[in-house]
Scaffold this motif. Structure first.
Motif, mmCIF file in Angstrom:
data_model
loop_
_atom_site.group_PDB
_atom_site.id
_atom_site.type_symbol
_atom_site.label_atom_id
_atom_site.label_comp_id
_atom_site.label_asym_id
_atom_site.label_seq_id
_atom_site.Cartn_x
_atom_site.Cartn_y
_atom_site.Cartn_z
ATOM 1 N N GLY A 12 0.805 -1.214 0.000
ATOM 2 C CA GLY A 12 0.000 0.000 0.000
ATOM 3 C C GLY A 12 0.841 1.269 0.000
ATOM 4 O O GLY A 12 0.593 2.196 -0.787
ATOM 5 N N ALA A 13 1.858 1.317 0.858
ATOM 6 C CA ALA A 13 2.664 2.538 0.981
ATOM 7 C C ALA A 13 3.482 2.782 -0.285
ATOM 8 O O ALA A 13 3.518 3.909 -0.801
ATOM 9 C CB ALA A 13 3.583 2.417 2.199
ATOM 10 N N ASP A 32 9.393 -5.082 -6.436
ATOM 11 C CA ASP A 32 8.933 -5.989 -5.365
ATOM 12 C C ASP A 32 9.397 -7.402 -5.686
ATOM 13 O O ASP A 32 9.390 -7.811 -6.856
ATOM 14 C CB ASP A 32 7.404 -5.958 -5.260
ATOM 15 C CG ASP A 32 6.916 -6.412 -3.894
ATOM 16 O OD1 ASP A 32 6.313 -5.581 -3.178
ATOM 17 O OD2 ASP A 32 7.151 -7.589 -3.525
ATOM 18 N N GLY A 45 -9.228 -7.183 5.520
ATOM 19 C CA GLY A 45 -10.653 -6.942 5.797
ATOM 20 C C GLY A 45 -11.542 -8.057 5.269
ATOM 21 O O GLY A 45 -12.605 -7.787 4.718
ATOM 22 N N ASN A 50 -10.478 -3.059 4.732
ATOM 23 C CA ASN A 50 -10.867 -1.947 5.612
ATOM 24 C C ASN A 50 -9.840 -0.847 5.340
ATOM 25 O O ASN A 50 -8.844 -0.725 6.015
ATOM 26 C CB ASN A 50 -10.818 -2.445 7.067
ATOM 27 C CG ASN A 50 -11.164 -1.380 8.076
ATOM 28 O OD1 ASN A 50 -10.961 -1.587 9.265
ATOM 29 N ND2 ASN A 50 -11.686 -0.251 7.623
ATOM 30 N N THR A 169 9.104 -9.533 5.048
ATOM 31 C CA THR A 169 10.465 -9.766 5.532
ATOM 32 C C THR A 169 10.896 -8.631 6.457
ATOM 33 O O THR A 169 10.238 -7.598 6.531
ATOM 34 C CB THR A 169 11.471 -9.783 4.351
ATOM 35 O OG1 THR A 169 11.497 -8.462 3.774
ATOM 36 C CG2 THR A 169 11.109 -10.800 3.292
ATOM 37 N N GLU A 333 -1.188 -9.336 12.351
ATOM 38 C CA GLU A 333 -1.602 -8.481 11.225
ATOM 39 C C GLU A 333 -0.579 -7.400 10.951
ATOM 40 O O GLU A 333 -0.429 -6.956 9.822
ATOM 41 C CB GLU A 333 -2.958 -7.833 11.528
ATOM 42 C CG GLU A 333 -4.079 -8.602 10.902
ATOM 43 C CD GLU A 333 -5.410 -7.873 10.937
ATOM 44 O OE1 GLU A 333 -5.451 -6.646 10.831
ATOM 45 O OE2 GLU A 333 -6.418 -8.585 11.059
ATOM 46 N N GLU A 362 4.552 0.433 7.036
ATOM 47 C CA GLU A 362 4.715 -0.385 8.238
ATOM 48 C C GLU A 362 6.169 -0.537 8.650
ATOM 49 O O GLU A 362 6.458 -0.903 9.801
ATOM 50 C CB GLU A 362 4.069 -1.752 7.988
ATOM 51 C CG GLU A 362 3.815 -2.520 9.262
ATOM 52 C CD GLU A 362 3.122 -3.843 8.989
ATOM 53 O OE1 GLU A 362 2.208 -3.902 8.147
ATOM 54 O OE2 GLU A 362 3.523 -4.830 9.634
ATOM 55 N N GLY A 372 -8.510 -0.210 10.050
ATOM 56 C CA GLY A 372 -8.264 0.669 8.911
ATOM 57 C C GLY A 372 -7.164 1.690 9.165
ATOM 58 O O GLY A 372 -6.787 2.439 8.254
ATOM 59 N N PHE A 375 -3.714 0.956 7.106
ATOM 60 C CA PHE A 375 -3.689 1.395 5.707
ATOM 61 C C PHE A 375 -3.642 2.913 5.628
ATOM 62 O O PHE A 375 -2.936 3.464 4.787
ATOM 63 C CB PHE A 375 -4.885 0.847 4.928
ATOM 64 C CG PHE A 375 -4.663 -0.573 4.466
ATOM 65 C CD1 PHE A 375 -3.453 -0.954 3.900
ATOM 66 C CD2 PHE A 375 -5.657 -1.533 4.608
ATOM 67 C CE1 PHE A 375 -3.231 -2.260 3.486
ATOM 68 C CE2 PHE A 375 -5.450 -2.837 4.199
ATOM 69 C CZ PHE A 375 -4.237 -3.204 3.634
#
Ligand code: FDA
Length: 389
Positions: A12-13, A32, A45, A50, A169, A333, A362, A372, A375
């Motif tokens: 996401g980031a 990636d 979610g 979410n 990782t 999570e 993260e 949520g 995210f």
């Protein structure tokens, strides 16, 4: 191949950062090692992602510096992400506790971010293993199993080690350390807690859930708790797990919403009732039976002294569990801890001593509550860095 910026990690980031920088005219390479981008988004979610929470504010994040997230969260808000979702025609709904989900599939969020990357002409290289990263003469060089790329800016967006089977990782930490950044000890978070053999009675309740308030230190969450074969889970427990440390107790209030003195009042109204029956009004029957048994409660409240009833009520309001661990990174999570915020600018996530290097998502020591918030941090920190690179 030379780019303006190389972003490592298409979660996401990384996707958000790449899209923002690309649309600002930067030549961006996004790499990636996984063959698929945004794998955590896809499964999040329950498959509906979410994707944000309307209450996203620094107080709802765990970090050695709780103020660090303020700038990024303030500049890219849940409303901003919702506008993006709506621009892409993705239907959404609000669940409890201000949590926003897709009506359809979480894949729509990944598609949306990929379309945004396309709009910024981002070069996406998937399934490419990173062999080496170095920095010399103001340029970062990334060597993968398929090539060597260079850029003046490097963004670490490879997340934390939670759920390795999804390609997670601790790469971000190793890389950050190599470039002189410190790492706050990473711990599994939003994770079920395990109970020692002494708590076997509660393990027999596997599958039973109840509305509770779970507390650990000063953190308190009023949501459901779930007993499992290994210990405790459910949203309330996942939430406190982010604050829990080995050796600490988790206190559970099985009587949320009941007035103080509830048991004494019940004795006056229904002296013949048993504690088990009375508790059955607050929690599922099997749990009521176990709690009454643990307290050594007899048949009739009338036969129990008021002082003892008060003692029982106090225990029911702060039942102490002493977990012996958690289910670890395999089930967590998210990860609490990560790249120390002290070395980063809160405005654009750049390393103070090496401004061309950014760390987002993260990987940073900023971890949101369940619902949520994580995210929203990924989007906001990705957006902040995307504006700067
Ligand atoms: P993320 O982990 O998403 O992405 C990192 C990327 O880096 C991955 O694509 C990975 O393949 C890549 N990578 C890792 N190591 C690499 C290496 N060595 N070389 C190259 N690439 C590498 N949050 C929320 O707000 N709402 C929700 O509904 C949920 N639900 C949820 C469910 C489950 C099961 C999990 C595991 C997690 C959630 N979360 C969540 C948390 C959320 O998924 C998480 O906080 C974000 O995905 C973090 O985004 P990042 O982009 O920082 O890391």
């Amino acid at each position: 191949m030379t780019y303006d910026a190389i972003i490592l990690g298409a979660g996401g980031a990384g996707l958000m950062c790449a899209a923002v920088a690309g649309q600002r005219g930067r030549r961006v390479l996004l790499i990636d090692h996984s063959p698929e981008p945004g794998r955590k988004i896809v499964i999040s979610g329950g498959g509906r992602c979410n994707f944000t929470n309307r209450q996203s504010a620094p107080e709802r994040y765990v970090s050695a510096n709780p103020h660090f997230a303020r700038s990024a969260l303030g500049r890219y808000t849940p409303r901003d992400f919702l506008d993006l979702v709506e621009r892409h025609g993705i239907a959404w709904h609000e669940k409890t506790l201000d949590q926003l989900f897709c009506d359809g599939s979480a894949r729509q969020i990944v598609r949306m971010l990929l379309d945004e990357c396309d709009a910024g002409d981002v070069t996406l290289r998937l399934g490419e293993a990173i062999r080496d990263v170095d920095h010399a003469d103001g340029m970062f060089a990334v060597t993968t199993d398929r090539g060597r790329y260079a850029a003046m800016k490097l963004v670490i967006a490879t997340g934390g080690p939670s759920i390795p089977k999804l390609g997670a990782t601790g790469f971000a930490y190793d890389l950050a350390r190599r470039f002189g950044l410190k790492v706050v000890e990473p711990r599994p978070a939003l994770v079920p807690l395990t109970l020692p053999p002494g708590e076997a009675l509660f393990r027999e309740l596997a599958g039973v859930a109840a509305p509770v308030v779970a507390r650990c230190g000063t953190a308190a969450f009023a949501e459901a708790a779930l007993f499992t074969h290994r210990g405790l889970s459910g949203p309330a427990i996942l939430q406190v797990s982010s604050y829990w440390r080995h050796g600490e107790a988790v206190a559970i209030d099985f009587l949320p919403g009941r007035d103080k003195g509830w048991l004494l009042a019940a004795k006056r109204v229904a002296p013949r009732a048993s504690l088990r029956k009375l508790l059955g009004e607050a929690v599922p029957d099997r749990l009521a039976a176990t709690l009454a048994e643990q307290l050594g409660a007899g048949e009739r409240l009338a036969d129990t002294r008021d002082a003892v009833l008060s003692e029982w009520e106090a225990r029911l309001r702060a039942w102490s569990f002493r977990p012996n661990g958690s289910e670890g990174f395999a089930k967590a999570e998210v990860t609490v801890g990560g790249v120390a915020t002290a070395g980063l600018s809160q405005k654009d996530m750049s390393a103070r001593h090496l401004p061309g290097l950014h760390v987002i998502g993260e990987a940073v020591d900023v971890t949101g509550w369940l619902g949520g918030y994580n995210f929203q941090w990924a989007w906001a920190s990705g957006w902040a860095a995307g504006q700067a690179i």
